[in-house]
Every structure is written in C-alpha cells, then in structure tokens.
Design a protein around this motif. Structure first.
Motif, PDB file in Angstrom:
ATOM      1  N   GLU A  13     -10.854 -11.137  -0.857  1.00 59.07           N
ATOM      2  CA  GLU A  13     -10.550 -10.358   0.338  1.00 59.07           C
ATOM      3  C   GLU A  13     -11.839  -9.776   0.908  1.00 59.07           C
ATOM      4  N   LYS A  29       0.841  -1.214   0.000  1.00 60.89           N
ATOM      5  CA  LYS A  29       0.000   0.000   0.000  1.00 60.89           C
ATOM      6  C   LYS A  29       0.869   1.254   0.000  1.00 60.89           C
ATOM      7  N   SER A  88      -6.155  -9.698   7.083  1.00 59.73           N
ATOM      8  CA  SER A  88      -5.568  -9.926   8.408  1.00 59.73           C
ATOM      9  C   SER A  88      -4.883 -11.287   8.544  1.00 59.73           C
ATOM     10  N   HIS A  98      -8.394  -3.802  -5.816  1.00 60.61           N
ATOM     11  CA  HIS A  98      -8.300  -3.849  -4.348  1.00 60.61           C
ATOM     12  C   HIS A  98      -9.448  -3.041  -3.742  1.00 60.61           C
ATOM     13  N   GLY A 122      -7.259  -5.217   7.310  1.00 58.58           N
ATOM     14  CA  GLY A 122      -6.679  -4.225   8.214  1.00 58.58           C
ATOM     15  C   GLY A 122      -7.438  -4.084   9.519  1.00 58.58           C
TER      16      GLY A 122
HETATM   17  C1  PEP Z   1      -4.890  -6.141   1.917  1.00 59.55           C
HETATM   18  O1  PEP Z   1      -5.014  -4.931   2.020  1.00 59.55           O
HETATM   19  O2  PEP Z   1      -4.840  -6.682   0.806  1.00 59.55           O
HETATM   20  C2  PEP Z   1      -4.846  -6.916   3.164  1.00 59.55           C
HETATM   21  C3  PEP Z   1      -5.120  -8.189   3.104  1.00 59.55           C
HETATM   22  O3  PEP Z   1      -4.516  -6.224   4.305  1.00 59.55           O
HETATM   23  P1  PEP Z   1      -4.330  -6.837   5.783  1.00 59.55           P
HETATM   24  O4  PEP Z   1      -3.505  -8.090   5.639  1.00 59.55           O
HETATM   25  O5  PEP Z   1      -3.594  -5.758   6.534  1.00 59.55           O
HETATM   26  O6  PEP Z   1      -5.682  -7.107   6.307  1.00 59.55           O
END
Ligand code: PEP
Length: 249
Positions: A166, A11, A212, A94, A172
């Motif tokens: 996701e 990011k 996460s 994303h 996050g």
């Molecule tokens: C992401 O932003 O693709 C992601 C999975 O973030 P995190 O692992 O921090 O949840």
C-alpha cells in the motif's frame, strides 16, 4: 497456489447497527467468485459481524492486535481474544498504525511472531511514502520493511502470510498507483522474497494492492499478473462499491 483476495479495511467507521446492516447487505449481494472476501470492522463490532456471517463465505478479520499474551496493556487486544471470538486473521503494519501509533518495523516483527505463535493468518501491510517514491527510494524502503519484519521467519511461516503493498501516497487520497506501477512493485516484492527464501514461497504468497482502489480502476489493477487482489479502504464501506470491486477480480 496463491489465492485471490479482496479485503475491506473498515478502519474506525460504522457503529454496531451500521456494521450489522453492511455485512447483511454484503452477504446478500456477494457475487459468485473464486476470490476470498474479507471484512474488518472495528474491534467492538467483530463478534457481532462474526455472528451475522455464520456460514457465509465472507471472513471477518481484525485490524490490529498486541504482541503480548495478556497483562497490563490498557486499551489493547490479544491474539487469544481474537481467536476466542472466531477471528483467525489480523491486519498488521497498516500505514496508519505506523504513522499515528508509532508502530515500527521492530514492533511489527514482534506482532508477526506473536500472531504466528497462535497459528493466526497475517495480512502484512507496507509501502513507501511519497518522498521515497520521488527520491527513487521506493524499492529500497519496501525491501527494508519486508526484511525487518519478515525475513527472519521460518520458511514455513509463509503459508500464513498475505502481503498488502500500500503506497502511503495512494491511501485515502484518490491517487492510485497506475496498474504498471503496482505490477512493477509486486514483481519486485516477489523477486525479493525469492532471493530471501525461495521461488516456491515467492510464487505462492498472495500480494494485494491497496490505495484508492475503486469500482472504476479495480479490474485493470487486478489484471496484472503479480497483483492477487486488493485491500480496500473507503470503497469497502459501501456494499455496491465493494461488490463491484470483487467483480473486478
Ligand atoms: C487502506 O487504508 O488500506 C486503503 C487502501 O484505503 P483507501 O482504499 O481508502 O485508499
């Protein structure tokens, strides 16, 4: 045969010196693994990461690109610009691009086609929001995200596509989908692709889980039969954590 993949989405984190330090540390600590390992620094640090990782197994990928070839698109980056610095894989869709930058399924469909036209590999992200899951609409939402952006492609395009499921509520937040929830959705995704295309495509596409993933939960999530690896946010910014996650595959 689908590949196992662990990819880090950095990011808007890490300046140039920090990027160089992290890729050097990752390269030094990279375990012996069959998995493909990818990192995605921010645009301004991609060329430097590529140069530091010359000859490494770690691949550098981009977090986004524009659908146009070139022109008056202030602040944007084209496929050719990425290819020109040695990047042939791009993350598209994303949830942060969808939520903060207005990227709709329709816009993403044009980006997917633009990347494919340049023979790029795509890591396509999608996933439901918390409300969708609470109202039991998560399968419907995921199906429509896939259909709107990917289902009018030529079947041959699928050899250039990696999927990253996701769930937005798990990104996050420290909240993870349980391994069972991840497996249930990944199996649904594979079935949906088999219905839209065929079994061979569905069996060969890599489907990553993101949300996460940490050293403490990676192994259990990756042990599920339809989970082919992970897209990692926060934990990808710390070499030891990312390496521990790679070790979980
Ligand atoms: C992401 O932003 O693709 C992601 C999975 O973030 P995190 O692992 O921090 O949840």
């Amino acid at each position: 045969m689908r590949s196992k993949i662990v990819a880090g989405n950095w990011k808007m984190n890490k300046n140039l010196a920090e990027t160089e330090a992290l890729v050097i540390e990752l390269e030094a600590k990279l375990p012996n693994t069959d998995a493909e390992v990818m990192v995605s620094p921010t645009f301004v640090n991609l060329a430097s990461a590529v140069s530091k990782l010359q000859g490494s197994k770690i691949k550098v990928i981009a977090q986004n690109m524009h659908n146009a070839e070139s022109g008056a698109y202030t602040g944007e980056i084209s496929a050719d610009m990425l290819l020109n610095i040695g990047i042939d894989t791009v993350i598209l869709g994303h949830s942060e691009r969808r939520a903060y930058f207005g990227e709709t399924d329709e816009i993403l469909a044009t980006k997917v086609k633009a990347a494919l036209a340049k023979n790029m590999q795509i890591m396509f992200c999608f996933g439901e929001e918390l409300n969708d899951r609470k109202s039991d609409n998560h399968f419907k939402v995921v199906e429509s995200q896939l259909r709107n952006a990917l289902f009018d492609l030529d079947p041959s395009a699928w050899s250039s596509i990696i999927l990253a499921y996701e769930p937005v509520w798990a990104i996050g937040t420290g909240e993870t989908a349980s391994p069972e929830q991840a497996q249930e959705m990944h199996a649904f995704i594979r079935k949906t692709i088999a219905n839209a295309f065929n079994n061979e495509i569905a069996e060969n596409v890599s489907i990553l889980y993101g949300g996460s993933v940490k050293p403490g939960n990676a192994k259990e999530i990756f042990s599920k039969p339809d989970v082919d690896g992970g897209l990692i946010g926060g934990a990808a910014l710390v070499a030891d954590d990312f390496v521990a996650i790679i070790n979980g595959i």
